[in-house]
Design a protein around this motif. Structure first.
Motif, PDB file in Angstrom:
ATOM      1  N   LYS A 143       0.826  -1.207   0.000  1.00  0.00           N
ATOM      2  CA  LYS A 143       0.000   0.000   0.000  1.00  0.00           C
ATOM      3  C   LYS A 143       0.872   1.275   0.000  1.00  0.00           C
ATOM      4  O   LYS A 143       0.649   2.183  -0.802  1.00  0.00           O
ATOM      5  CB  LYS A 143      -0.928  -0.007   1.224  1.00  0.00           C
ATOM      6  N   GLU A 144       1.878   1.288   0.888  1.00  0.00           N
ATOM      7  CA  GLU A 144       2.716   2.493   0.996  1.00  0.00           C
ATOM      8  C   GLU A 144       3.407   2.780  -0.343  1.00  0.00           C
ATOM      9  O   GLU A 144       3.472   3.914  -0.799  1.00  0.00           O
ATOM     10  CB  GLU A 144       3.807   2.318   2.084  1.00  0.00           C
ATOM     11  N   ASP A 145       3.937   1.717  -0.975  1.00  0.00           N
ATOM     12  CA  ASP A 145       4.639   1.881  -2.261  1.00  0.00           C
ATOM     13  C   ASP A 145       3.685   2.452  -3.315  1.00  0.00           C
ATOM     14  O   ASP A 145       4.029   3.374  -4.045  1.00  0.00           O
ATOM     15  CB  ASP A 145       5.178   0.526  -2.752  1.00  0.00           C
ATOM     16  N   VAL A 146       2.489   1.879  -3.376  1.00  0.00           N
ATOM     17  CA  VAL A 146       1.521   2.323  -4.386  1.00  0.00           C
ATOM     18  C   VAL A 146       1.143   3.785  -4.158  1.00  0.00           C
ATOM     19  O   VAL A 146       1.107   4.581  -5.100  1.00  0.00           O
ATOM     20  CB  VAL A 146       0.274   1.396  -4.387  1.00  0.00           C
ATOM     21  N   MET A 147       0.908   4.143  -2.893  1.00  0.00           N
ATOM     22  CA  MET A 147       0.511   5.525  -2.584  1.00  0.00           C
ATOM     23  C   MET A 147       1.618   6.507  -2.971  1.00  0.00           C
ATOM     24  O   MET A 147       1.368   7.583  -3.508  1.00  0.00           O
ATOM     25  CB  MET A 147       0.198   5.691  -1.081  1.00  0.00           C
TER      26      MET A 147
END
Ligand SMILES: [Fe+2]
Length: 375
Positions: free
Chosen positions: A47-51
């Motif tokens: 999630k963090e990477d995508v955001m």
């Protein structure tokens, strides 16, 4: 003459660590539309990477809509994206996420991108006007369920809740460019989802085996797929995080996907559509519940039947094996379906391209009888 042509999709097997690497490298090589649920982004720790990458404008994340892909999701997705113009689509999820990616690969390119109303999209799908399209966006499919085979087919199932219909959008250009198989992703599946998606893969294999469009190579792939599923499904249901079992079921699903991508499905899938659309029966159970009755009807009408019988006999027969893995879900009464509803289901069960692909002809009366026995 019998001939065979396999999907052009590159099939890649990877391990769980690859997903993070993929999001940070390959997904950024082109502007990507990423279709994935929030739940999966969190479960797979990306999630963090995508955001972060989304903030840079390299990815647009579309939180996958719940349920099956419906006509209304197509325009909604295009509207949500606003000015973001993707060059590829990445789908991480089950068959519905991949189906949405495939259909968006058509509707995100001109001239179909200009369609503004759901009704226009519905007409385009109904009349197959999309088949004039010369190019679509490349799709990279990362399945998180082992069963639907959507990562290996040139069709996308689109439901129309408003008109109570189901469409198959089909064209060579929507074969995913890549299917990335990561067996560890399946370890998060619940027991019920593992069961229903694997039964769907089993139905794809069995229906490809006896389909009118079958081929000796297809039968070999399908038989191997069924052999693996019969051997490993029950063990996987007891030990859901066993990565060895998950690898086996992934391979069984890929084999079934390759097989039915060339033959299409037959009577069991045909009968399943009104069961799912009008009565909410989960796809995997809707297809599996009629398999043993249709097997009995089809016997004597398809090639290399003995090999199939030899496999089923090891498990006390097909019906006995199905009942050992999913007894209650394979009964119509479990889904609230009563005797009075069966006539209508039977009338809607004759899907073109599916029922007429069964080795023997089955009509409404045959389906009626078969369903009564499943109450
Ligand atoms: Fe299916």
């Amino acid at each position: 003459m019998t001939s065979i042509k396999l999907p052009p999709t590159e099939i890649i097997y990877e391990e769980i660590g690859y997903l993070k690497e993929f999001i940070n490298k390959e997904a950024r090589q082109k502007k990507s539309l990423l279709i994935c649920s929030l739940h999966l982004l969190e479960s797979f720790c990306i999630k963090e990477d995508v955001m972060r990458i989304e903030k840079l404008g390299e990815i647009y994340w579309l939180n996958r809509p719940l349920g099956y892909t419906d006509i209304k999701h197509i325009k909604k997705a295009i509207n949500e994206m606003g000015n973001f113009i993707p060059e590829q689509i990445i789908a991480i999820g089950g068959g519905s996420a991949i189906d949405l990616a495939k259909v968006l690969s058509i509707f995100l390119t001109y001239p179909f991108k200009n369609l503004v109303e759901n009704e226009e999209i519905r007409q385009c799908i109904k009349t197959k006007a999309y088949s004039t399209q010369k190019a679509t966006l490349p799709v990279i499919a990362i399945p998180t369920t082992a069963g639907t085979g959507a990562e290996l087919t040139k069709w996308s199932t689109v439901w129309d809740e408003e008109e109570k219909k189901k469409y198959s959008v089909e064209m060579e250009l929507i074969y995913p460019k890549k299917a990335i198989i990561i067996p560890e992703l399946m370890c998060q599946l619940s027991k019920r989802l593992t069961l229903s998606t694997t039964l769907d893969a089993f139905a794809h294999a069995l229906e490809a085996y006896w389909s009118r469009a079958t081929h000796p190579i297809i039968r070999n792939m399908a038989l191997k797929s069924m052999e693996i599923i019969m051997m490993y499904l029950e063990m996987t249901l007891i030990d859901l995080e066993n990565i060895e079992y998950r690898r086996k079921l992934c391979t069984a699903s890929v084999l079934a996907g390759l097989a039915f991508s060339q033959t299409r499905t037959t009577a069991s899938h045909s009968i399943s559509y009104p069961l799912t659309l009008n009565h909410g029966v989960e796809h995997g159970f809707a297809v599996a519940m009629t398999l043993s009755s249709i097997y009995e009807l089809n016997r004597g009408s398809f090639e290399e039947e003995e090999e199939l019988e030899r496999l089923f006999t090891q498990y006390g027969g097909l019906k006995s094996w199905l009942n050992s893995v999913a007894k209650k879900e394979l009964k119509l009464s479990y889904w609230g379906i009563s005797r009075e509803m069966i006539n209508d289901i039977a009338k809607e069960s004759i899907a073109k391209g599916r029922m007429d692909n069964n080795p023997i002809n089955l009509g409404v009366d045959d389906v009626n009888k078969l369903l009564i026995a499943l109450l």
